[in-house]
Scaffold this motif. Structure first.
Motif, PDB file in Angstrom:
ATOM      1  N   LEU A  42       0.829  -1.203   0.000  1.00 41.65           N
ATOM      2  CA  LEU A  42       0.000   0.000   0.000  1.00 41.65           C
ATOM      3  C   LEU A  42       0.863   1.252   0.000  1.00 41.65           C
ATOM      4  CD1 LEU A  42      -2.747   1.333   0.114  1.00 41.65           C
ATOM      5  CD2 LEU A  42      -2.761   1.003   2.599  1.00 41.65           C
ATOM      6  N   LYS A  43       1.889   1.255   0.837  1.00 41.42           N
ATOM      7  CA  LYS A  43       2.787   2.422   0.885  1.00 41.42           C
ATOM      8  C   LYS A  43       3.462   2.628  -0.466  1.00 41.42           C
ATOM      9  CE  LYS A  43       4.890   5.510   3.591  1.00 41.42           C
ATOM     10  NZ  LYS A  43       4.168   6.510   4.403  1.00 41.42           N
ATOM     11  N   ALA A  44       3.923   1.535  -1.079  1.00 39.94           N
ATOM     12  CA  ALA A  44       4.603   1.631  -2.372  1.00 39.94           C
ATOM     13  C   ALA A  44       3.648   2.083  -3.470  1.00 39.94           C
ATOM     14  CB  ALA A  44       5.224   0.285  -2.732  1.00 39.94           C
ATOM     15  N   ALA A  45       2.404   1.592  -3.437  1.00 39.67           N
ATOM     16  CA  ALA A  45       1.425   1.965  -4.458  1.00 39.67           C
ATOM     17  C   ALA A  45       1.103   3.451  -4.387  1.00 39.67           C
ATOM     18  CB  ALA A  45       0.154   1.134  -4.286  1.00 39.67           C
ATOM     19  N   VAL A  46       0.917   3.968  -3.181  1.00 41.47           N
ATOM     20  CA  VAL A  46       0.635   5.398  -3.018  1.00 41.47           C
ATOM     21  C   VAL A  46       1.828   6.229  -3.487  1.00 41.47           C
ATOM     22  CG1 VAL A  46       0.247   7.219  -1.313  1.00 41.47           C
ATOM     23  CG2 VAL A  46      -1.050   5.088  -1.177  1.00 41.47           C
ATOM     24  N   HIS A  47       3.023   5.797  -3.131  1.00 40.35           N
ATOM     25  CA  HIS A  47       4.227   6.509  -3.568  1.00 40.35           C
ATOM     26  C   HIS A  47       4.336   6.492  -5.094  1.00 40.35           C
ATOM     27  CE1 HIS A  47       8.238   8.187  -3.227  1.00 40.35           C
ATOM     28  NE2 HIS A  47       8.695   7.227  -4.021  1.00 40.35           N
ATOM     29  N   PHE A  48       3.990   5.372  -5.716  1.00 36.81           N
ATOM     30  CA  PHE A  48       4.030   5.271  -7.177  1.00 36.81           C
ATOM     31  C   PHE A  48       3.061   6.262  -7.814  1.00 36.81           C
ATOM     32  CE2 PHE A  48       2.127   3.518 -11.045  1.00 36.81           C
ATOM     33  CZ  PHE A  48       3.251   3.387 -11.850  1.00 36.81           C
ATOM     34  N   VAL A  49       1.841   6.347  -7.274  1.00 32.16           N
ATOM     35  CA  VAL A  49       0.847   7.285  -7.818  1.00 32.16           C
ATOM     36  C   VAL A  49       1.337   8.725  -7.659  1.00 32.16           C
ATOM     37  CG1 VAL A  49      -1.486   8.193  -7.524  1.00 32.16           C
ATOM     38  CG2 VAL A  49      -1.095   5.726  -7.443  1.00 32.16           C
ATOM     39  N   GLN A  50       1.880   9.044  -6.493  1.00 36.32           N
ATOM     40  CA  GLN A  50       2.373  10.401  -6.272  1.00 36.32           C
ATOM     41  C   GLN A  50       3.520  10.746  -7.206  1.00 36.32           C
ATOM     42  OE1 GLN A  50       3.282  10.175  -2.084  1.00 36.32           O
ATOM     43  NE2 GLN A  50       1.252  10.871  -1.470  1.00 36.32           N
ATOM     44  N   GLU A  51       4.429   9.801  -7.414  1.00 34.78           N
ATOM     45  CA  GLU A  51       5.546  10.053  -8.335  1.00 34.78           C
ATOM     46  C   GLU A  51       5.057  10.214  -9.768  1.00 34.78           C
ATOM     47  OE1 GLU A  51       8.628   7.101  -7.996  1.00 34.78           O
ATOM     48  OE2 GLU A  51       9.841   8.528  -6.854  1.00 34.78           O
ATOM     49  N   ALA A  52       4.073   9.395 -10.144  1.00 31.85           N
ATOM     50  CA  ALA A  52       3.533   9.498 -11.498  1.00 31.85           C
ATOM     51  C   ALA A  52       2.906  10.870 -11.733  1.00 31.85           C
ATOM     52  CB  ALA A  52       2.500   8.390 -11.729  1.00 31.85           C
ATOM     53  N   LEU A  53       2.177  11.358 -10.755  1.00 31.05           N
ATOM     54  CA  LEU A  53       1.572  12.686 -10.880  1.00 31.05           C
ATOM     55  C   LEU A  53       2.645  13.769 -10.921  1.00 31.05           C
ATOM     56  CD1 LEU A  53      -1.447  12.360  -8.401  1.00 31.05           C
ATOM     57  CD2 LEU A  53      -1.551  12.419 -10.890  1.00 31.05           C
ATOM     58  N   GLU A  54       3.683  13.597 -10.087  1.00 30.05           N
ATOM     59  CA  GLU A  54       4.749  14.599 -10.045  1.00 30.05           C
ATOM     60  C   GLU A  54       5.523  14.640 -11.361  1.00 30.05           C
ATOM     61  OE1 GLU A  54       8.455  15.960  -7.155  1.00 30.05           O
ATOM     62  OE2 GLU A  54       7.481  14.017  -6.884  1.00 30.05           O
ATOM     63  N   LEU A  55       5.811  13.462 -11.926  1.00 27.62           N
ATOM     64  CA  LEU A  55       6.551  13.416 -13.184  1.00 27.62           C
ATOM     65  C   LEU A  55       5.723  13.978 -14.338  1.00 27.62           C
ATOM     66  CD1 LEU A  55       8.243   9.907 -12.901  1.00 27.62           C
ATOM     67  CD2 LEU A  55       9.378  12.143 -12.793  1.00 27.62           C
ATOM     68  N   ARG A  56       4.413  13.735 -14.283  1.00 22.67           N
ATOM     69  CA  ARG A  56       3.548  14.182 -15.381  1.00 22.67           C
ATOM     70  C   ARG A  56       3.197  15.651 -15.269  1.00 22.67           C
ATOM     71  NH1 ARG A  56       1.510  16.126 -18.903  1.00 22.67           N
ATOM     72  NH2 ARG A  56      -0.153  15.405 -20.292  1.00 22.67           N
ATOM     73  N   PHE A  57       2.927  16.114 -14.047  1.00 19.39           N
ATOM     74  CA  PHE A  57       2.442  17.487 -13.890  1.00 19.39           C
ATOM     75  C   PHE A  57       3.393  18.359 -13.072  1.00 19.39           C
ATOM     76  CE2 PHE A  57      -1.359  14.821 -14.319  1.00 19.39           C
ATOM     77  CZ  PHE A  57      -1.968  15.429 -15.409  1.00 19.39           C
ATOM     78  N   GLY A  58       4.089  17.738 -12.102  1.00 22.82           N
ATOM     79  CA  GLY A  58       4.897  18.536 -11.179  1.00 22.82           C
ATOM     80  C   GLY A  58       4.012  19.109 -10.090  1.00 22.82           C
ATOM     81  N   PHE A  59       4.482  19.058  -8.875  1.00 18.96           N
ATOM     82  CA  PHE A  59       3.651  19.517  -7.765  1.00 18.96           C
ATOM     83  C   PHE A  59       3.492  21.031  -7.741  1.00 18.96           C
ATOM     84  CE2 PHE A  59       4.697  15.334  -5.725  1.00 18.96           C
ATOM     85  CZ  PHE A  59       3.391  14.886  -5.735  1.00 18.96           C
ATOM     86  N   ALA A  60       4.283  21.713  -8.540  1.00 21.30           N
ATOM     87  CA  ALA A  60       4.115  23.165  -8.615  1.00 21.30           C
ATOM     88  C   ALA A  60       3.124  23.559  -9.705  1.00 21.30           C
ATOM     89  CB  ALA A  60       5.472  23.823  -8.886  1.00 21.30           C
ATOM     90  N   HIS A  61       2.554  22.574 -10.350  1.00 19.56           N
ATOM     91  CA  HIS A  61       1.609  22.834 -11.439  1.00 19.56           C
ATOM     92  C   HIS A  61       0.395  23.606 -10.915  1.00 19.56           C
ATOM     93  CE1 HIS A  61      -1.153  22.047 -14.802  1.00 19.56           C
ATOM     94  NE2 HIS A  61      -0.058  21.831 -15.509  1.00 19.56           N
TER      95      HIS A  61
END
Length: 592
Positions: A42-61
């Motif tokens: 579960l921890k790894a899956a959430v981290h994967f989703v967060q990284e995917a969003l960050e790589l695609r959009f960036g958290f400063a988006h």
């Protein structure tokens, strides 16, 4: 059929070759491994989703604040149309299952909350992964116990093994996992029950060591230990965290209550998700779980707070106290974000947010001391970690779990004394305002959880529907005494309910009501049920809890009371049958 046959053969072999005690040890170890896998996955899956969003959009988006809305929408669609399971409060649901459902947890909960929380938290919802992990581990324990035909008492122990394994697997804190299971999940633990819990927690910790990515684990090595001169500061912070814990509970509860006033789930989703997006837009630091933010603060990196880009940032250098004010607002808004996430139907818990808010409170206290003294007399990292301990103690009412968990995630016992101080003071302060933990309050108020009253505990598991007597012969208002006497010869009971055409109870007649005139032939023709009947001293409903029903019996002095549902007569409930069922329940519990 083949699977059932194999299982039967396995169970027969087990009965012949493996003792019950050793079998529970084996199952506890297996559940610990599975719960550890759940926690790490579960921890790894959430981290994967967060990284995917960050790589695609960036958290400063600029559209970053909409991610929580998307995550909650996905959670709603999953829960409504695919998983068919409501998110709810995971740990509260476990306690309800133990108290009211003989430790039976639905099979779907072995995966449903785990899946939903990936999207809720992965997309930035302010909720913790601990509750879904604990619920999933506990559901595994319950259903493995059912599969192996384990009785309810041992099944409860296996639920505790799942909970211990989940906490141990998340934080790599085996001691805290055992204590959490004892403090929060299990009402009573015998000495023999410790060993399965220990094995489950240890095996989950081994899974964490083997499979978990160290870069996403929450861990911090404390370099400076306790100094006696710092005692007043820790004491003050412990008390302050007790008040923050009360505030946390009040805001989360009221936010959820406010949203649940909207009856349609999708409307609740819209209101909560939009409110959460606004909060994230104004305070980006509330995004997600928050452990990464705490890890950065522990190393002195305050950029994760987004203070410089806030309205306060432009004057921050000139007015250092603005950072203190900003932190106070951030603590409040993180709490609001948690309430909105859970109220909107997000899957997660308050365990993680309470720890994060505790860390923020410790940082706030450090910067407050820094502003007052010019330099904080206590190491900032120590205050952050002890703040996490204090908040967990004040919210979960698990002071020992809080102490050992922070001790384990800081690599030792350098802070053990201050952890004890803040945990005790936060718990004492919070309990002055709220006698029950955030997990048990609603259940206790509904009479669904009674941990310290053995009689009421037994009564709470007894269901009225199973005790209703339906063999009483009814009469109508216009039945003559002669008609009633014919029923007397057929009935084994001395009570006759008087019903109208729609089966509504209009009164009752007992044998004592016509005993003196039952042989009077004229009375048999001229006296009717309406002349003899009288109102029952009280009524009960099929869904009432047994403690309330027993209070009615005691107040009225009656031995039989009618059961009425939606205005319609169902049957009668007798005190003697309740006593027999109570005795049977005690015998079953003693055997188990």
């Amino acid at each position: 059929m083949k699977i059932e046959g194999v299982l039967t053969q396995v169970l027969i072999w087990r009965l012949r070759h493996v003792s019950n005690r050793n079998f529970i040890l084996i199952l506890g170890s297996l559940i610990g491994v599975l719960a550890g896998v759940v926690a790490v996955t579960l921890k790894a899956a959430v981290h994967f989703v967060q990284e995917a969003l960050e790589l695609r959009f960036g958290f400063a988006h600029s559209f970053n604040f909409l991610f929580p809305f998307v995550g909650l929408l996905i959670t709603y669609l999953l829960s409504t149309y695919i998983l068919h399971d409501r998110p709810g409060h995971g740990i509260t649901d476990i306690l309800f299952s133990i108290a009211q459902r003989s430790s039976i947890i639905a099979r779907t909960r072995m995966y449903s909350h785990m899946i939903m929380s990936v999207f809720t938290v992965g997309f930035g919802g302010s909720a913790g992964l601990e509750a879904p992990s604990v619920l999933t581990g506990s559901a595994l324990g319950s259903n493995i116990g059912r599969l192996m035909h384990i009785n309810s008492k041992k099944r409860t122990l296996l639920i505790g093994c799942g909970a211990a394994g989940a906490i141990s697997g998340i934080f790599n804190a085996p001691v805290a996992g055992v204590i959490f299971s004892i403090e929060v999940i299990l009402a009573e633990v015998s000495l023999g029950a410790f060993i399965p819990l220990l094995l489950a927690s240890v095996f989950a910790s081994l899974v964490n060591h083997t499979l978990a990515d160290p870069s996403i684990q929450f861990y911090f090595q404390i370099n400076e230990g306790f100094v006696v001169e710092h005692f007043p500061f820790y004491s003050f912070m412990g008390i302050a965290c007790g008040f923050v814990a009360v505030m946390f509970r009040q805001i989360v509860t009221r936010s959820e209550t406010l949203i649940t006033r909207f009856t349609h789930p999708f409307v609740r989703l819209l209101v909560g998700a939009l409110g959460l997006s606004v909060v994230v837009l104004a305070f980006p630091a509330v995004y997600g779980e928050g452990y990464d933010m705490i890890s950065s603060l522990l190393t002195g990196d305050i950029s994760v707070l987004h203070f410089d880009t806030s309205l306060f940032g432009r004057w921050g250098d000139a007015y250092p106290w603005l950072l203190v004010l900003f932190m106070l607002l951030l603590i409040i808004m993180k709490t609001v974000a948690t309430g909105l996430t859970l109220g909107a139907g997000g899957s997660g818990g308050t365990f993680g947010p309470s720890l994060v808010i505790g860390g923020l409170t410790g940082f706030f206290f450090s910067r407050l001391l820094n502003y007052v003294w010019g330099e904080a007399p206590v190491p900032e990292a120590n205050l952050i970690m002890t703040g996490m301990c204090a908040m967990m103690s004040g919210v979960q009412y698990a002071p020992l779990t809080a102490i050992f968990m922070i001790a384990e995630v800081t690599g030792g016992y350098a802070l053990f004394v201050p952890l004890m101080i803040v945990s005790a003071l936060a718990y004492t302060t919070a309990s002055l305002f709220e006698p029950y933990s955030i997990y048990t309050k609603r259940l206790i108020e509904r009479g669904q959880l009674l941990r310290h009253d053995k009689d009421k505990q037994v009564l709470s598991v007894m269901k009225i529907r199973k005790l209703i007597e339906k063999d009483l012969l009814p009469v109508n208002r216009d039945s003559s005494l002669g008609d009633i006497l014919k029923l007397v010869t057929l009935s084994k009971r001395n009570i006759f309910p008087v019903l109208d055409a729609e089966r509504r109870l209009v009164g009752i007649i007992t044998l004592d009501d016509f005993r003196k005139i039952m042989f009077d032939e004229e009375a048999q023709r001229t006296v009717f049920a309406r002349d003899l009947m009288h109102s029952p001293p009280a009524e009960v409903g099929s869904d009432e809890n047994m403690a309330t029903v027993m209070e009615k019996f005691e107040r009225t002095g009656a031995w039989n009371l009618p059961v009425i549902d939606d205005g319609k007569y169902v049957g009668f409930l007798s005190k003697s049958r309740i006593f027999n069922a109570y005795r049977g329940q005690l015998i079953r519990q003693n055997r188990e």
